[in-house]
Design an enzyme around this catalytic site. Structure first.
Site, mmCIF file in Angstrom:
data_model
loop_
_atom_site.group_PDB
_atom_site.id
_atom_site.type_symbol
_atom_site.label_atom_id
_atom_site.label_comp_id
_atom_site.label_asym_id
_atom_site.label_seq_id
_atom_site.Cartn_x
_atom_site.Cartn_y
_atom_site.Cartn_z
ATOM 1 C CG ASP A 82 -1.921 1.043 1.317
ATOM 2 O OD1 ASP A 82 -2.278 1.472 2.428
ATOM 3 O OD2 ASP A 82 -2.369 1.489 0.238
ATOM 4 C CD GLU A 134 -3.293 8.291 -4.558
ATOM 5 O OE1 GLU A 134 -2.277 7.889 -3.991
ATOM 6 O OE2 GLU A 134 -4.226 8.828 -3.947
HETATM 7 O O1 LIG Z 1 -6.674 4.283 2.051
HETATM 8 C C1 LIG Z 1 -6.382 3.564 2.994
HETATM 9 C C2 LIG Z 1 -5.214 2.697 2.928
HETATM 10 O O2 LIG Z 1 -4.474 2.895 1.765
HETATM 11 C C3 LIG Z 1 -7.194 3.488 4.254
HETATM 12 O O3 LIG Z 1 -8.170 4.498 4.311
HETATM 13 P P1 LIG Z 1 -8.967 4.719 5.678
HETATM 14 O O4 LIG Z 1 -8.093 5.599 6.534
HETATM 15 O O5 LIG Z 1 -10.240 5.414 5.275
HETATM 16 O O6 LIG Z 1 -9.199 3.396 6.295
HETATM 17 O O1 LIG Z 2 -2.698 4.884 3.690
HETATM 18 C C1 LIG Z 2 -2.995 4.809 4.841
HETATM 19 C C2 LIG Z 2 -3.114 3.488 5.508
HETATM 20 O O2 LIG Z 2 -4.114 3.619 6.434
HETATM 21 C C3 LIG Z 2 -1.812 3.042 6.113
HETATM 22 O O3 LIG Z 2 -1.550 3.851 7.221
HETATM 23 P P1 LIG Z 2 -0.111 3.727 7.962
HETATM 24 O O4 LIG Z 2 0.872 4.370 7.030
HETATM 25 O O5 LIG Z 2 -0.341 4.455 9.265
HETATM 26 O O6 LIG Z 2 0.159 2.255 8.138
HETATM 27 ZN ZN LIG Z 3 -4.611 4.877 1.048
HETATM 28 ZN ZN LIG Z 4 -1.578 8.914 -2.359
#
Ligand SMILES: O=C(CO)COP(=O)(O)O
Ligand SMILES: O=C[C@H](O)COP(=O)(O)O
Ligand SMILES: [Zn+2]
Ligand SMILES: [Zn+2]
EC number: 4.1.2.13
Length: 309
Positions: A82, A134
């Site tokens: 992510d 993105e």
């Molecule tokens: O976009 C997210 C992780 O990439 C999570 O979004 P939320 O903070 O709305 O759960």
């Molecule tokens: O993109 C946001 C996700 O909620 C991940 O958050 P984090 O970077 O605190 O793990």
């Molecule tokens: Zn995110």
């Molecule tokens: Zn972003």
């Protein structure tokens, strides 16, 4: 039971107007709760790991935990990076065995984002992994600064079409009004569905991704605040808006904050009600169960992905 890419599950989701949950994982109990929910609902599943999660839990632990989840559940699971910041972390995760990575080039200008995304696509595809990119900026959330949706830079539909054509990316995260964290809207929740429809119309075969898609479930906010928490005014995306978005090309819905709230509410409640207890299993187990219930609810009633595995 295997680590799979999201290609097939997104192709199916696109044609049947449901979305696949992508849940952020940081430890064993969160993984177990989410995977148990997906198994119970017979739903496709993406487990996603942020840079923060890699730092907190350490990459080797998370990889083995996800491998254990696949073996224990018998499910096919997508393991996704992510918000990968640069080519290096995307390459590292692909080399570690991730089946999907996000290169988040949204902070760069259009051409730089394209160049960076192409570099990641070329490498990931050569190793059999898929790529999410993105375009457009979500509003950030910092401390108690409430998000002003207008401060975000929403995704331009024509740019999105050009971006996908020039990069060959497998899925695209777009900005239509969501933001990360628990304070998504100052006033009434608002998503730019006209913009989403236009993007989907221009790139109907591209799976779209919605970040910042937690509802910030009021029951968990109330429970956190009842047992010593202090998150007044927390507000997220109404669940019906997520369901609607899945009808217009959104195939992946990112959820982290609702997981955090579900877990924290249970832990806070337990620690207040059982001050004599000090066995972490006594509060991590109900927290895990709360996560499973919440994820099952999302899959069944919001994403409409039950039985779609
Ligand atoms: O976009 C997210 C992780 O990439 C999570 O979004 P939320 O903070 O709305 O759960
Ligand atoms: O993109 C946001 C996700 O909620 C991940 O958050 P984090 O970077 O605190 O793990
Ligand atoms: Zn995110
Ligand atoms: Zn972003």
């Amino acid at each position: 039971m295997a680590l799979i890419t999201s290609k097939e599950i997104f192709a199916k989701a696109l044609t049947k107007d449901y979305a696949v949950g992508a849940f952020n994982v940081n430890n064993m109990e969160i993984i177990q709760g989410i995977v148990d929910a997906a198994k119970a609902e017979n739903a496709p599943l993406i487990l996603q790991v942020s840079a923060g999660a890699r730092k907190y839990a350490r990459p080797a632990y998370l990889l083995k935990l996800v491998e254990a989840a696949i073996e224990d559940s018998g499910l096919d699971i997508v393991l996704h990076l992510d918000h990968g910041e640069d080519f290096e972390i995307c390459k590292k995760c692909v080399d570690d065995g991730f089946s999907s990575v996000m290169i988040d080039g949204s902070k760069h200008d259009f051409e730089e984002n394209i160049a960076l995304t192409k570099q990641v696509v070329e490498y990931a595809h050569s190793k059999g992994a898929v790529v999410e990119a993105e375009l457009g900026k979500l509003a950030g959330v910092e401390d108690d600064i409430k998000v002003d949706v207008r401060s975000a830079t929403f995704t331009d539909p024509e740019e999105a079409a050009e971006f996908v054509q020039r990069t060959g990316v497998d899925s695209l995260a777009i900005a239509i009004g969501t933001s990360h964290g628990a304070y998504k809207f100052k006033g009434e929740p608002y998503l730019d569905f006209e913009r989403l429809k236009k993007i989907h119309e221009l790139i109907p075969n591209t799976p779209l991704v919605l970040h910042g898609a937690s509802t910030v479930l009021p029951e968990f906010v109330a429970k956190c605040n009842e047992y010593g928490g202090n998150i007044p005014g927390a507000q997220g995306v109404p669940e019906e808006m997520i369901t609607t978005a899945a009808k217009y090309g959104i195939c992946k819905v990112n959820i982290d904050t609702d997981l955090r709230l579900a877990m924290t509410a249970e832990v806070r409640k337990f620690l207040v009600e059982a001050p004599e207890e000090f066995d972490p299993r006594k509060y991590l187990a109900p927290a895990r169960d709360a996560i499973q219930r919440m994820v099952q609810h999302k899959i069944k009633n919001v994403l409409n992905a039950s039985g779609q595995r």
